[in-house]
Design a protein around this motif. Structure first.
Motif, PDB file in Angstrom:
ATOM      1  N   UNK A   7       0.823  -1.202   0.000  1.00  0.00           N
ATOM      2  CA  UNK A   7       0.000   0.000   0.000  1.00  0.00           C
ATOM      3  C   UNK A   7       0.861   1.257   0.000  1.00  0.00           C
ATOM      4  N   UNK A   8       1.980   1.177   0.706  1.00  0.00           N
ATOM      5  CA  UNK A   8       2.902   2.309   0.686  1.00  0.00           C
ATOM      6  C   UNK A   8       3.455   2.518  -0.716  1.00  0.00           C
ATOM      7  N   UNK A   9       3.781   1.417  -1.400  1.00  0.00           N
ATOM      8  CA  UNK A   9       4.287   1.508  -2.763  1.00  0.00           C
ATOM      9  C   UNK A   9       3.250   2.127  -3.684  1.00  0.00           C
ATOM     10  N   UNK A  10       1.997   1.686  -3.585  1.00  0.00           N
ATOM     11  CA  UNK A  10       0.932   2.213  -4.438  1.00  0.00           C
ATOM     12  C   UNK A  10       0.684   3.692  -4.164  1.00  0.00           C
ATOM     13  N   UNK A  11       0.696   4.085  -2.897  1.00  0.00           N
ATOM     14  CA  UNK A  11       0.503   5.491  -2.558  1.00  0.00           C
ATOM     15  C   UNK A  11       1.680   6.342  -3.033  1.00  0.00           C
ATOM     16  N   UNK A  12       2.873   5.762  -2.987  1.00  0.00           N
ATOM     17  CA  UNK A  12       4.039   6.475  -3.502  1.00  0.00           C
ATOM     18  C   UNK A  12       3.890   6.738  -4.997  1.00  0.00           C
ATOM     19  N   UNK A  14       1.147   6.899  -6.693  1.00  0.00           N
ATOM     20  CA  UNK A  14       0.087   7.899  -6.884  1.00  0.00           C
ATOM     21  C   UNK A  14       0.616   9.308  -6.633  1.00  0.00           C
ATOM     22  N   UNK A  15       1.423   9.463  -5.578  1.00  0.00           N
ATOM     23  CA  UNK A  15       1.979  10.776  -5.250  1.00  0.00           C
ATOM     24  C   UNK A  15       2.917  11.268  -6.345  1.00  0.00           C
ATOM     25  N   UNK A  16       3.742  10.365  -6.873  1.00  0.00           N
ATOM     26  CA  UNK A  16       4.633  10.737  -7.966  1.00  0.00           C
ATOM     27  C   UNK A  16       3.833  11.145  -9.202  1.00  0.00           C
ATOM     28  N   UNK A  17       2.783  10.391  -9.500  1.00  0.00           N
ATOM     29  CA  UNK A  17       1.954  10.708 -10.670  1.00  0.00           C
ATOM     30  C   UNK A  17       1.269  12.059 -10.500  1.00  0.00           C
ATOM     31  N   UNK A  18       0.904  12.408  -9.267  1.00  0.00           N
ATOM     32  CA  UNK A  18       0.209  13.673  -9.019  1.00  0.00           C
ATOM     33  C   UNK A  18       1.100  14.873  -9.321  1.00  0.00           C
ATOM     34  N   UNK A  19       2.406  14.655  -9.342  1.00  0.00           N
ATOM     35  CA  UNK A  19       3.348  15.732  -9.671  1.00  0.00           C
ATOM     36  C   UNK A  19       3.798  15.638 -11.124  1.00  0.00           C
ATOM     37  N   UNK A  20       4.140  14.433 -11.583  1.00  0.00           N
ATOM     38  CA  UNK A  20       4.713  14.263 -12.911  1.00  0.00           C
ATOM     39  C   UNK A  20       3.686  14.428 -14.028  1.00  0.00           C
ATOM     40  N   UNK A 107      12.220   9.476  -3.266  1.00  0.00           N
ATOM     41  CA  UNK A 107      12.247  10.821  -2.713  1.00  0.00           C
ATOM     42  C   UNK A 107      12.935  11.794  -3.659  1.00  0.00           C
ATOM     43  N   UNK A 108      14.052  11.356  -4.243  1.00  0.00           N
ATOM     44  CA  UNK A 108      14.763  12.204  -5.208  1.00  0.00           C
ATOM     45  C   UNK A 108      13.865  12.540  -6.393  1.00  0.00           C
ATOM     46  N   UNK A 109      13.169  11.545  -6.925  1.00  0.00           N
ATOM     47  CA  UNK A 109      12.301  11.762  -8.083  1.00  0.00           C
ATOM     48  C   UNK A 109      11.145  12.691  -7.743  1.00  0.00           C
TER      49      UNK A 109
END
Length: 279
Positions: A7-12, A14-20, A107-109
């Motif tokens: 779930x942490x991976x999936x939320x990560x 999603x968070x990356x997609x919300x920016x990229x 985190x870097x991405x």
């Protein structure tokens, strides 16, 4: 069994997609604000040049440098640990160093996407003209029009707008403030510098780590200078880009990644109880 990290991976992701995704959409769909220009503005009359450091080259170097550093440091650290804890994703065991590497790369991405999104939102909202604007646009205008009578030209057409050779630059010529190249270069350098300051470990040389950090900073500085020399940005665009990238790089490592220092301080003040008492 340790808690599954799926779930942490999936939320990560999603968070990356919300920016990229907004970043990609902005650069592909949006059109920058169409700012006018002063007739006698010599800062817009510099010649167009091909850029030395392209977006692709800068992105590859910045990511490869940090990703390779993260993988090497996390792997070497895991070899020194006794029975490192494994993580589980969708029921599959993942070595601890792989998960730690993923956490740092994630985190870097994320930070890179955030600072680039801020850079590009600013570019499109401000629409500052690049120093090579006159060379690329070759503006045609009527000084007697009401919008142009004060010497600030707001109504004009680019003579080169139908020339296929200039088509890719007619949009880009309005994206000067602030420099996304300088911002990403400094972000990648500062992330690298702070990360190895906290996580790097090698007793062979006292200065080697700091020499590597300096050359990372020097490389970012060089990228910014090329943007001025090659007439892609005004000096103030590069200065703000440096500041933006440095702030993001420092904050992302310290407050998002939150690394633990691998080694104790090499020196520290002795406790008062250990100090000799003057008689």
């Amino acid at each position: 069994m340790a808690k599954d990290k799926k779930w942490q991976l999936l939320l990560d992701l999603f968070s990356l997609a919300s920016v990229l995704v907004p970043l990609l959409t902005l650069t592909q769909v949006a059109h920058p604000f169409e700012r006018g220009f002063f007739i006698n503005d010599d800062s817009l009359k510099l010649p167009f040049k091909e850029q030395t450091v392209t977006e692709v080259t800068l992105g590859i170097v910045g990511f490869v440098l940090n990703v390779a550093t993260i993988l090497i440091i996390e792997y070497l650290q895991s070899r020194r640990q006794k029975n490192p804890e494994q993580k589980y994703i969708f029921g599959f065991a993942v070595p601890a160093w792989v998960w730690q590497s993923y956490a740092a790369i994630r985190t870097f991405t994320f930070g890179a996407g955030c600072q680039q999104l801020l850079s590009n939102v600013t570019k499109y909202a401000v629409g500052r003209l690049r120093p090579y604007f006159m060379d690329v646009c070759q503006p045609e205008y009527n000084e007697t029009l009401p919008a142009n009578v004060l010497g600030y030209i707001q109504v004009y057409n680019c003579r080169n707008r139908f020339d296929p050779a200039y088509q890719p630059y007619l949009k880009d010529m309005r994206l000067s403030f602030f420099s996304a190249h300088s911002s990403f270069a400094m972000y990648a350098a500062v992330f690298f510098i702070v990360y190895i300051q906290y996580k790097g470990r090698w007793r062979g040389s006292k200065l080697l780590r700091h020499a590597v950090q300096f050359f990372a900073l020097l490389t970012a500085w060089y990228v910014g200078l090329t943007r001025i020399v090659e007439n892609y940005h005004h000096w103030s665009d590069v200065a703000v880009g440096f500041i933006n990238g440095a702030i993001f790089g420092f904050l992302v490592v310290i407050y998002v990644l939150k690394p633990t220092k691998h080694l104790p301080l090499t020196w520290q003040d002795a406790p008062e109880s250990a100090l000799p008492v003057a008689r």
